[in-house]
Write a protein that holds these residues in place. Structure first.
Motif, PDB file in Angstrom:
ATOM      1  N   LEU A 252      -4.902  -5.503  -2.829  1.00 48.57           N
ATOM      2  CA  LEU A 252      -4.407  -4.145  -2.593  1.00 48.57           C
ATOM      3  C   LEU A 252      -5.499  -3.126  -2.903  1.00 48.57           C
ATOM      4  CD1 LEU A 252      -2.184  -2.041  -2.039  1.00 48.57           C
ATOM      5  CD2 LEU A 252      -1.509  -2.284  -4.428  1.00 48.57           C
TER       6      LEU A 252
ATOM      7  N   CYS B  80      -8.276   2.145   3.587  1.00 53.08           N
ATOM      8  CA  CYS B  80      -7.028   2.436   4.301  1.00 53.08           C
ATOM      9  C   CYS B  80      -7.180   3.714   5.122  1.00 53.08           C
ATOM     10  CB  CYS B  80      -5.861   2.573   3.333  1.00 53.08           C
ATOM     11  SG  CYS B  80      -4.284   2.893   4.148  1.00 53.08           S
TER      12      CYS B  80
ATOM     13  N   HIS C 298      -8.102  -3.049  -0.203  1.00 54.87           N
ATOM     14  CA  HIS C 298      -7.580  -2.393   1.006  1.00 54.87           C
ATOM     15  C   HIS C 298      -7.553  -0.879   0.853  1.00 54.87           C
ATOM     16  CE1 HIS C 298      -4.789  -1.187   4.171  1.00 54.87           C
ATOM     17  NE2 HIS C 298      -4.058  -0.612   3.233  1.00 54.87           N
ATOM     18  N   ARG C 299      -7.162  -0.393  -0.302  1.00 55.82           N
ATOM     19  CA  ARG C 299      -7.002   1.057  -0.511  1.00 55.82           C
ATOM     20  C   ARG C 299      -8.315   1.806  -0.300  1.00 55.82           C
ATOM     21  NH1 ARG C 299      -3.167   3.792  -2.116  1.00 55.82           N
ATOM     22  NH2 ARG C 299      -4.369   5.182  -3.416  1.00 55.82           N
TER      23      ARG C 299
ATOM     24  N   CYS D  76       0.853  -1.179   0.000  1.00 56.61           N
ATOM     25  CA  CYS D  76       0.000   0.000   0.000  1.00 56.61           C
ATOM     26  C   CYS D  76       0.897   1.239   0.000  1.00 56.61           C
ATOM     27  CB  CYS D  76      -0.907  -0.010   1.223  1.00 56.61           C
ATOM     28  SG  CYS D  76      -1.910   1.477   1.391  1.00 56.61           S
TER      29      CYS D  76
END
Length: 121
Positions: A75, A82, A78-79, A62
């Motif tokens: 990824l 985040c 998650h972003r 990240c």
């Protein structure tokens, strides 16, 4: 037909180097159409200008918190959540009790009522 579009199985994503058989499709990138896998292409369309960071084990990192992920899809998921991203969570405005306002603040009327008509808000 097939020969015209066949690359002999040698196509790889220009950023993450995944094979065509390992991704869900191809998309546009900085070097033209069908140069990135669909995950990297989505990243490119979102404004990124380079491939994602990777650690020594090949995991994707990240950009904000440097947490490692096995796939670009993980990824990307998650972003969106985040906590390190400035756009992930908007900060709530600070509310002040009217009775605590002083003349230096401009007074309650100045802060509570903007200098423009309600129809233009």
């Amino acid at each position: 037909g097939h020969k015209r579009f066949c690359d002999g199985g040698t196509w790889r994503c220009g950023w993450c180097e995944v094979l065509a058989t390992e991704c869900s499709g191809k998309g546009p990138g900085p070097n033209g159409p069908k140069t990135l896998c669909s995950a990297c292409s989505a990243r490119f369309r979102a404004g990124h200008t380079a491939p994602p960071l990777r650690d020594a084990d090949g995991n994707f990192l990240c950009d904000s918190c440097h947490r490692a992920f096995v796939s670009m899809g993980a990824l990307g998921g998650h972003r969106r959540f985040c906590g390190q991203l400035s756009t992930a969570v908007s900060r709530a405005p600070t509310l002040v009790d009217d009775s605590l306002l002083t003349d230096e603040d401009g007074g309650a009327a100045t802060i509570a009522l903007p200098d423009r008509l309600a129809s233009s808000l």
